[in-house]
Design an enzyme around this catalytic site. Sequence first.
Site, PDB file in Angstrom:
ATOM      1  N   ASP A 100       0.859  -1.163   0.000  1.00 47.25           N
ATOM      2  CA  ASP A 100       0.000   0.000   0.000  1.00 47.25           C
ATOM      3  C   ASP A 100       0.910   1.233   0.000  1.00 47.25           C
ATOM      4  O   ASP A 100       2.143   1.130   0.086  1.00 47.25           O
ATOM      5  CB  ASP A 100      -0.951  -0.028   1.215  1.00 47.25           C
ATOM      6  CG  ASP A 100      -2.153   0.882   0.994  1.00 47.25           C
ATOM      7  OD1 ASP A 100      -3.193   0.656   1.644  1.00 47.25           O
ATOM      8  OD2 ASP A 100      -2.066   1.800   0.152  1.00 47.25           O
TER       9      ASP A 100
HETATM   10  C1  GLC Z   1      -4.202   4.426  -0.071  1.00 45.01           C
HETATM   11  C2  GLC Z   1      -5.109   3.276   0.280  1.00 45.01           C
HETATM   12  C3  GLC Z   1      -5.210   2.235  -0.791  1.00 45.01           C
HETATM   13  C4  GLC Z   1      -5.068   2.898  -2.144  1.00 45.01           C
HETATM   14  C5  GLC Z   1      -3.657   3.430  -2.236  1.00 45.01           C
HETATM   15  C6  GLC Z   1      -3.394   4.137  -3.573  1.00 45.01           C
HETATM   16  O1  GLC Z   1      -3.506   4.872   1.046  1.00 45.01           O
HETATM   17  O2  GLC Z   1      -4.883   2.619   1.517  1.00 45.01           O
HETATM   18  O3  GLC Z   1      -6.472   1.594  -0.627  1.00 45.01           O
HETATM   19  O4  GLC Z   1      -5.322   1.966  -3.167  1.00 45.01           O
HETATM   20  O5  GLC Z   1      -3.341   4.299  -1.179  1.00 45.01           O
HETATM   21  O6  GLC Z   1      -4.162   5.290  -3.655  1.00 45.01           O
END
Ligand code: GLC
Length: 754
Positions: free
Chosen positions: A286
């Site tokens: 993430d």
């Molecule tokens: C965010 C979220 C994730 C998302 C990623 C990219 O912090 O936790 O769900 O897909 O970053 O935006």
Amino acid sequence: MKNKIYLLSASLMVATFSFFSCVSSGEKETGKDEIEKKVENLLGKMTLQEKIGQMNQLSPYGSEEEMYALVKEGKVGSFLNIVNAEVANKIQKTAVEQSRLGIPVLMARDVIHGYKTIFPICLGQAASFNPDLVRESARVAAIEASADGIRWTFAPMIDVSRDPRWGRIAESCGEDPYLTAVLGKAMIEGFQGDSLNDPTSIAACAKHFVGYGAAESGRDYNSTFLPERLLRNVYLPPFEAAAKAGAATFMTSFNDNDGVPSTGNKFILKNVLREEWKYDGMVVTDWASATEMITHGFCKDAADAAKKSLDAGVDMDMVSGAFSGNLENLVKENKISEKQIDEAVRNILRLKFRLGLFENPYVSTPQSVKYSPEHLAKAKQAVEQSVILLKNTNQTLPLNADEVHTVAVVGPLADAPHDQMGTWVFDGEKAHTQTPLAALRAVYGDKVRIIYEPALAYSRDKQTTGLAKAVNAAKQADVVLAFVGEESILSGEAHSLADLNLQGLQSELIEKLSQTGKPLVTVVMAGRPLTIAKEVEESDAVLYAFHPGTMGGPALADILFGKVNPSGKTPVTFPKMVGQLPMYYAHNNTGRPALEKEMLLDEIPMEAGQTSVGCRSFFLDAGSTPLFPFGYGLSYTTFSYGNLKIVSGKLTVSDTLKVSVELKNTGRYEGTEVVQLYVQDKVGSVTRPVKELKRFQRVNLQPGESKQVMFDLPVSELAFWNIDMKKVVEPGDFKLWVASDSQGGLTTEFNVAE
Ligand code: GLC
């Protein structure tokens, strides 16, 4: 141009994925072998630096020149948040024509519940209990996103979510593992289409792996403490279903579970995902979750974070820079091997080949797909099936345009085009949102007089100045429609709430409207269940629309005036009070379950004896029951259940349980009922939930019509991870319910023999 890009046929291509692999039906086994040959051939030509470049995902930063320079040098494998076809094509052209090996870049974006045409938030879509609808919604999102060069989305979010204080419950399919697994699979099939190499297909991403929805106290990013058995029986099943459905990628979650951040968790990323599930897709972290392991106190620096992420099984690093800044040195210092890097790069290249990016790196979907009439119609249908009728006394609804002359439309969500779309909407444009006020005026404005008074400017508004006007409008009306709930910012990532009552002066507004004595219909738009017991009490009818998206207005207008009969069911328990949380239907019985009727606070006499209210599991001030249970939802018509039968004889583990029930529409309207099948394993080597959803079916019936509803349930699906940490069906007695929600229904028992 394949005309299927334009036409969203009802018999949408439903992908069938080979077991545990991302090979979609469009790729024959030979296709898979061909791809493996291409992967090995290309990998063999790559330098260590080029390999590490593929493992690096960036979000646009710095100057365009810097971005193109990185691409040209082969230092970036994927970009997220590029949402322009021309820029995407320019990046691809640079990669394909100017980098040494011409490896295309993978463009990614969070397309969670629509790209331009915004669908109900996923919690709302889950209320439809309709996998076909959810699949079609994802297909629309994929088609529209591919028009801007996006070929990878970070969805579905399949975190089982049992605490509405957690703002990300809005992105989930709710509290139930089975519902989440079924709908997550459907979303994956919708995003990925009948073959990943279709230019309108986008790689799905099963997230957040794993247990993130159990963040302690519902506070986002908080630690979780899920023992392996609970992980395996509740939180992992939707992800296993996603792996089987061919989800092209997985994303690690922010939380540390029992002290181990998922991004550095070998057990889930290697033992479970790769060894047990034989998963051959790609794993991305993430956002910066690799280096966040330093903040967790799990890694001492970025090099340590890079090593622990790679050792655990991560293939691509989202924006932290840990991989690009440290892997080369770690190889030179023999702290990791190039073999490990090769494994990660294989997963990345395999995905790019599966997507057809080498043959077709450029955007081919026309811009005209965005907000197309077909897509808007599909979005309206999704709202129609997502809205839940929670209360309807004296048949307040549906409204009859021939009898109602004046309608007061009030509340901060009646005409809120931005907030109506809900969380995780970066690309949907509010100019396209059709609000309830606009729709009511457009469709019913010539039949009824509409008086509009927002009363409050936004959901948190504490200004009293508008209340009197709203009350005055109500006094002039035959019926009052109050649109309340949450601004979109109040749910979603990092937006946890410790208090789930209506914000601002919304509750006072409902109270004052109720005091006018006019029929009051309250429509709630929110990203989560709210504690609305008081407002439900004060309203004659209540509709829960979650955040319904672009077409919320037209759908709600048709529901309010009876063109559409609501059929949604709660995908998550609605608590009476936030203090009851976490609260979910599939709980264990405990040794002292609450009685049907418990003595509550106001009933307790003065100087009551220590044990006079009993010694059972409930709250003195809130009891043990929710405001609305999981699976609950009313209809404008009524349904009766009868003649429950188990048609299969003696059962062993290898048999299939066959259940039938007679469902009858006993009311005046055509309607759809979500018939639910729950099962309880009465005695286990570990305590088991009081019941678990195992099947559901949407059944549409005309007034007076009856239908025999059948369920087939392989006994093997009653397996659970037992005291020996083995997934088995334990023979013995079981109880089943066929019901309209998780609290009631017809029940019978059956036995599974040794
Ligand atoms: C965010 C979220 C994730 C998302 C990623 C990219 O912090 O936790 O769900 O897909 O970053 O935006």
